[in-house]
Design a protein around this motif. Structure first.
Motif: not given
Length: 150
Positions: A36-46, A98-104
């Motif tokens: 992921l690159e060049g998108e506006l806004g927040a991203a994370g929880s990898i 919001l869906d966030e803080q994800c894990r397998f």
């Protein structure tokens, strides 16, 4: 997240935006795959699978960038290294949540994540879903956040 000599990294500016998610190989000191690159806004929880074939992350589809780092439409995504494709993970999230803080899961056949309203005073809950099944999200815990299988 680290798998063997490969790491999955989220990089951003000081405000948490201008996000870049990528894999990096320690043994060769090189960026392997930009997810992921060049998108506006927040991203994370990898999170990355044990064999480094898939990456799970969140991204705020609203593209909002504000001084409070408030998100409005954070959703779950699954990146597949082999096909170089990103697919949204269908959950039962509705507008204003919001869906966030994800894990397998340990088997990597399911995921766990936090869902909350987009306001800062909301009570979060932890949900789970089997990736290969088209079932409703299962609420595991209320008044809880930052899930992990460990």
């Amino acid at each position: 997240s680290l798998v063997g000599s490969e790491m999955c990294i989220r990089d951003s500016d000081l405000n948490g935006y201008s996000v870049r998610i990528f894999t990096y190989r320690l043994s060769t000191d090189t960026v392997e795959t930009v997810i992921l690159e060049g998108e506006l806004g927040a991203a994370g929880s990898i999170d990355i699978t044990a064999n480094a074939t898939k990456v799970l992350y969140t991204r705020d589809l609203s593209g909002s960038e504000n001084s409070n780092y408030r998100q409005f439409e954070s959703r779950l995504f699954l990146y597949d290294m082999a096909s170089d494709t990103t697919e949204p993970i269908e959950t039962d999230v509705v507008s204003g949540e919001l869906d966030e803080q994800c894990r397998f899961s340990p088997s990597e056949g399911a995921i766990v994540w936090t869902r909350r309203l987009s306001n800062s005073t909301s009570t979060p809950g932890i949900y789970t879903k089997v990736l290969s099944e088209n079932l409703m999200d299962a609420l595991l815990f209320t008044s809880a956040f930052m899930p992990d299988w460990e």
